[in-house]
Design a protein around this motif. Structure first.
Motif, PDB file in Angstrom:
ATOM      1  N   UNK A  60       0.832  -1.214   0.000  1.00  9.65           N
ATOM      2  CA  UNK A  60       0.000   0.000   0.000  1.00  9.65           C
ATOM      3  C   UNK A  60       0.858   1.253   0.000  1.00  9.65           C
ATOM      4  N   UNK A  61       1.926   1.246   0.794  1.00  8.07           N
ATOM      5  CA  UNK A  61       2.823   2.397   0.849  1.00  8.07           C
ATOM      6  C   UNK A  61       3.484   2.646  -0.504  1.00  8.07           C
ATOM      7  N   UNK A  62       3.955   1.579  -1.136  1.00 10.98           N
ATOM      8  CA  UNK A  62       4.585   1.741  -2.449  1.00 10.98           C
ATOM      9  C   UNK A  62       3.586   2.239  -3.484  1.00 10.98           C
ATOM     10  N   UNK A  63       2.353   1.785  -3.401  1.00  8.98           N
ATOM     11  CA  UNK A  63       1.344   2.229  -4.366  1.00  8.98           C
ATOM     12  C   UNK A  63       1.009   3.708  -4.162  1.00  8.98           C
ATOM     13  N   UNK A  64       0.928   4.157  -2.897  1.00  2.78           N
ATOM     14  CA  UNK A  64       0.666   5.575  -2.629  1.00  2.78           C
ATOM     15  C   UNK A  64       1.823   6.442  -3.129  1.00  2.78           C
ATOM     16  N   UNK A  65       3.049   5.954  -2.940  1.00  6.69           N
ATOM     17  CA  UNK A  65       4.212   6.700  -3.464  1.00  6.69           C
ATOM     18  C   UNK A  65       4.136   6.792  -4.979  1.00  6.69           C
ATOM     19  N   UNK A  66       3.739   5.698  -5.612  1.00  5.29           N
ATOM     20  CA  UNK A  66       3.610   5.694  -7.084  1.00  5.29           C
ATOM     21  C   UNK A  66       2.547   6.679  -7.545  1.00  5.29           C
ATOM     22  N   UNK A  67       1.438   6.791  -6.764  1.00  7.78           N
ATOM     23  CA  UNK A  67       0.399   7.752  -7.114  1.00  7.78           C
ATOM     24  C   UNK A  67       0.905   9.184  -7.029  1.00  7.78           C
ATOM     25  N   UNK A  98      -5.682  12.758  -8.778  1.00  8.48           N
ATOM     26  CA  UNK A  98      -5.732  12.597 -10.233  1.00  8.48           C
ATOM     27  C   UNK A  98      -5.341  11.192 -10.654  1.00  8.48           C
ATOM     28  N   UNK A  99      -4.249  10.696 -10.092  1.00  7.71           N
ATOM     29  CA  UNK A  99      -3.780   9.365 -10.472  1.00  7.71           C
ATOM     30  C   UNK A  99      -4.701   8.282  -9.949  1.00  7.71           C
ATOM     31  N   UNK A 100      -5.282   8.490  -8.766  1.00  2.00           N
ATOM     32  CA  UNK A 100      -6.206   7.509  -8.213  1.00  2.00           C
ATOM     33  C   UNK A 100      -7.439   7.374  -9.088  1.00  2.00           C
ATOM     34  N   UNK A 101      -7.941   8.495  -9.571  1.00  5.33           N
ATOM     35  CA  UNK A 101      -9.096   8.438 -10.476  1.00  5.33           C
ATOM     36  C   UNK A 101      -8.729   7.728 -11.776  1.00  5.33           C
ATOM     37  N   UNK A 102      -7.542   7.945 -12.243  1.00  6.74           N
ATOM     38  CA  UNK A 102      -7.114   7.317 -13.494  1.00  6.74           C
ATOM     39  C   UNK A 102      -6.927   5.812 -13.333  1.00  6.74           C
ATOM     40  N   UNK A 103      -6.334   5.378 -12.198  1.00  7.76           N
ATOM     41  CA  UNK A 103      -6.023   3.962 -12.030  1.00  7.76           C
ATOM     42  C   UNK A 103      -7.206   3.147 -11.523  1.00  7.76           C
ATOM     43  N   UNK A 104      -8.136   3.793 -10.788  1.00  5.55           N
ATOM     44  CA  UNK A 104      -9.261   3.047 -10.210  1.00  5.55           C
ATOM     45  C   UNK A 104     -10.513   3.185 -11.067  1.00  5.55           C
ATOM     46  N   UNK A 147      -9.708   2.125 -14.923  1.00 10.94           N
ATOM     47  CA  UNK A 147      -8.698   1.064 -14.763  1.00 10.94           C
ATOM     48  C   UNK A 147      -8.256   0.521 -16.114  1.00 10.94           C
ATOM     49  N   UNK A 148      -6.945   0.392 -16.253  1.00 10.89           N
ATOM     50  CA  UNK A 148      -6.359  -0.190 -17.464  1.00 10.89           C
ATOM     51  C   UNK A 148      -5.351  -1.255 -17.031  1.00 10.89           C
ATOM     52  N   UNK A 149      -5.579  -2.470 -17.472  1.00  8.90           N
ATOM     53  CA  UNK A 149      -4.734  -3.583 -17.035  1.00  8.90           C
ATOM     54  C   UNK A 149      -3.268  -3.382 -17.425  1.00  8.90           C
ATOM     55  N   UNK A 150      -3.032  -2.753 -18.535  1.00 11.49           N
ATOM     56  CA  UNK A 150      -1.665  -2.636 -19.044  1.00 11.49           C
ATOM     57  C   UNK A 150      -0.854  -1.542 -18.365  1.00 11.49           C
ATOM     58  N   UNK A 151      -1.510  -0.613 -17.657  1.00 13.41           N
ATOM     59  CA  UNK A 151      -0.761   0.509 -17.084  1.00 13.41           C
ATOM     60  C   UNK A 151      -1.081   0.800 -15.621  1.00 13.41           C
ATOM     61  N   UNK A 152      -2.065   0.136 -15.035  1.00 10.92           N
ATOM     62  CA  UNK A 152      -2.486   0.451 -13.670  1.00 10.92           C
ATOM     63  C   UNK A 152      -1.799  -0.466 -12.663  1.00 10.92           C
ATOM     64  N   UNK A 153      -1.506   0.096 -11.469  1.00 12.63           N
ATOM     65  CA  UNK A 153      -0.954  -0.674 -10.362  1.00 12.63           C
ATOM     66  C   UNK A 153      -2.024  -1.032  -9.322  1.00 12.63           C
ATOM     67  N   UNK A 154      -3.243  -0.637  -9.590  1.00 14.07           N
ATOM     68  CA  UNK A 154      -4.320  -0.873  -8.631  1.00 14.07           C
ATOM     69  C   UNK A 154      -4.561  -2.364  -8.408  1.00 14.07           C
ATOM     70  N   UNK A 155      -4.396  -3.174  -9.432  1.00 16.49           N
ATOM     71  CA  UNK A 155      -4.615  -4.613  -9.285  1.00 16.49           C
ATOM     72  C   UNK A 155      -3.555  -5.273  -8.418  1.00 16.49           C
ATOM     73  N   UNK A 156      -2.332  -4.732  -8.398  1.00 16.36           N
ATOM     74  CA  UNK A 156      -1.293  -5.274  -7.517  1.00 16.36           C
ATOM     75  C   UNK A 156      -1.646  -4.988  -6.055  1.00 16.36           C
ATOM     76  N   UNK A 157      -2.207  -3.812  -5.811  1.00 17.32           N
ATOM     77  CA  UNK A 157      -2.684  -3.506  -4.465  1.00 17.32           C
ATOM     78  C   UNK A 157      -3.824  -4.447  -4.064  1.00 17.32           C
ATOM     79  N   UNK A 158      -4.771  -4.674  -4.969  1.00 16.85           N
ATOM     80  CA  UNK A 158      -5.870  -5.606  -4.685  1.00 16.85           C
ATOM     81  C   UNK A 158      -5.346  -7.026  -4.456  1.00 16.85           C
ATOM     82  N   UNK A 159      -4.271  -7.386  -5.127  1.00 13.15           N
ATOM     83  CA  UNK A 159      -3.672  -8.703  -4.927  1.00 13.15           C
ATOM     84  C   UNK A 159      -3.118  -8.838  -3.514  1.00 13.15           C
ATOM     85  N   UNK A 160      -2.513  -7.763  -2.992  1.00 16.60           N
ATOM     86  CA  UNK A 160      -2.025  -7.777  -1.608  1.00 16.60           C
ATOM     87  C   UNK A 160      -3.183  -7.863  -0.623  1.00 16.60           C
TER      88      UNK A 160
END
Length: 219
Positions: free
Chosen positions: A67-74, A82-88, A91-104
C-alpha cells in the motif's frame, strides 16, 4: 554340568534390558512434567502460538508495504487524486498498479482468515494465494506495459512476488513444523506424567504417620 535353557536365558536378558527403562520412568519428575503441560496449555489459551503470530504480522506488513509503495507511485505520477481516479475509475490492465494492491489485499484476507481466525494447520491456503499471485504477476509483466513507466514498473511486481514466496517459506518451514514439534512434546510429556502419577502416588501427609498414645503406667 547343568545348562540353563535358552528360553530362560532370553527371559533373563529381556528382564535385565527392561530395568533401564523402568529406572528412567522412576527418575521422571512429575512436577517438571506438570509445569511443561501447564505452559503448553497456557500458550493454547492465548489463541495462537508465537511463531504463528509472527507470520500474521508479516502478512500485515506485506499489505502495508505494498500500500505504501502504491501511494508513493500515485504521488510520483502527479498527485494522489488525479492518479487515483485514473487507475481506479478508469482502470487499465496494461498501465495500472491498482490490481497489484488488490492482490495484496486478497493475500491478507485469505491468510488472516485461514491461519489467524480458523487456525488452519495445513499449507493449502498459502499455496493457493502464492499460486494466484505468481500467475497474475507473471501474466501482468508479460502482457502489460509496466516496464515503460519507470522504476515502479519493476519494483511493485518484484516485491509483491518476493513477499508472497517469503510467506510460503515461513509458514512451511517455520510455523507448521514448530507447532507440530510442540504438540508432540506436549503429548510425550502428558503420557509421561500419567505414568509418573501411577508410579509415584501422592505424598503422604503428616497425619498419616502417627504413634499410639502412651499407656498409663501400671495399667
Amino acid at each position: 554340568m547343568i545348562r540353563v535353557p535358552a528360553d530362560a536365558e532370553n527371559a533373563h536378558s529381556s528382564s535385565v534390558e527392561s530395568c533401564p527403562s523402568l529406572r528412567d520412568v522412576h527418575s521422571i519428575n512429575p512436577t517438571q512434567l506438570m509445569a511443561r503441560i501447564e505452559s503448553y496449555e497456557g500458550r493454547e489459551k492465548k489463541g495462537i502460538s508465537d511463531v504463528r503470530r509472527t507470520f500474521c504480522l508479516f502478512v500485515t506488513f506485506d499489505l502495508l508495504f505494498i500500500t505504501l509503495l502504491w501511494i508513493i507511485e500515485l504521488n510520483v505520477k502527479g498527485g494522489i487524486e488525479t492518479t487515483l481516479e485514473k487507475e481506479v475509475l478508469h482502470y487499465d490492465y496494461s498501465s495500472s498498479y491498482f490490481d497489484i494492491f488488490l492482490l495484496a489485499v486478497f493475500r491478507f484476507k485469505v491468510l488472516i482468515l485461514a491461519y489467524a481466525m480458523c487456525r488452519l494447520r495445513h499449507w493449502w491456503a498459502i499455496a493457493f494465494t502464492t499460486a494466484v499471485t505468481s500467475a497474475f504477476l507473471l501474466a501482468k509483466v508479460i502482457i502489460s506495459q509496466l516496464f515503460s513507466q519507470g522504476a515502479f514498473g519493476y519494483v511493485l511486481p518484484i516485491i509483491s512476488f518476493i513477499l508472497a514466496w517469503i510467506e510460503t517459506w515461513f509458514l512451511d518451514f517455520k510455523v507448521l513444523p514448530q507447532e507440530a514439534e510442540e504438540e508432540n512434546r506436549f503429548l510425550i510429556a502428558q503420557d509421561a506424567s500419567e505414568r509418573a502419577a501411577l508410579l509415584h502416588p501422592g505424598v503422604l501427609s503428616d497425619g498419616q504417620f502417627y504413634s499410639p498414645p502412651e499407656s498409663v503406667a501400671g495399667t
